[in-house]
Design a protein around this motif. Sequence first.
Motif: not given
Length: 276
Positions: A144-173
């Motif tokens: 009904k009312e889409f919002k992006m006030e709070r997003v959850v990035f689930a991560c086990d801190f595997n180093l493979d996920f550094i780039e998608p993490f940075k992309k996601a952080w920059k996208f929502f920054e």
Amino acid sequence: MKKILIPVDFSEHSEYALQVAATLAKKHGSKLVVLHMMGLSEAVLTKDESQEMFQAIYYMKLAEKRFNAFLEKDYLKGIDIQTTVQNYKEFHEIDKVARDFDADFIVMGSHGASGLKEVFVGSNTEKVVRYSALPVLVVKNKIKEFKMERVVFACDFNLDFIEPFKKAWKFFETTNTKFQIVFINLPDKYLSTQEMEERAFQFILRTGLDTSLMNDIVYYCDYNFENGIYSFSNKVDADLIIVPTHGRRGLAHFFSENLGESLMNHSDIPIMTFKV
């Protein structure tokens, strides 16, 4: 968030995605590119002055006509919209369309009912996610009312996920979004608080981002990874779950040891993917 691509097949799920894209467009001043893929065979398109050629023209005109009806929505008023009908049969070609139109990300509806396998694996949505270099926002139901006030990035801190993490952080920054990071601590891979914090610190340090992000990490215990994400996301009333994906192996393998199979069970929270 200047331009959003929405692939549609004129279904109700396509409209769910379109409405979400419209909400984002109004909030961020974005333009929309609405794509329909024809999927006509090469034989139909190459036989000049044949019955097949006339059929191809007919189907193209029919698609354009359906576009006009599909886009007659009050919530689209005032939004800059481009439409394109392409004869693409392979869903990886959507990524090319996105680049041609200089889109920032893709919003797509999913017909899956429950379970990650049903929502993504083997589906058109999974194919788009697998091949898209851009983030893909997947919508399952009418919101009904889409919002992006709070997003959850689930991560086990595997180093493979550094780039998608940075992309996601920059996208929502710059979107005034609460970017919540969660580590799911499991019984069979149990880590002490000190071990989790050290692993998280090394990960954040390697991203090159401010280590104050450590303050946004929650350590959450559960019996399995998927239930942990679902439980935590609902607990904090998350609007969106962010998932890193491996394009070469598809969405089912985005977490180590294939832990992502049932993430979407009983969850209506939209998912956004960022490619490794």
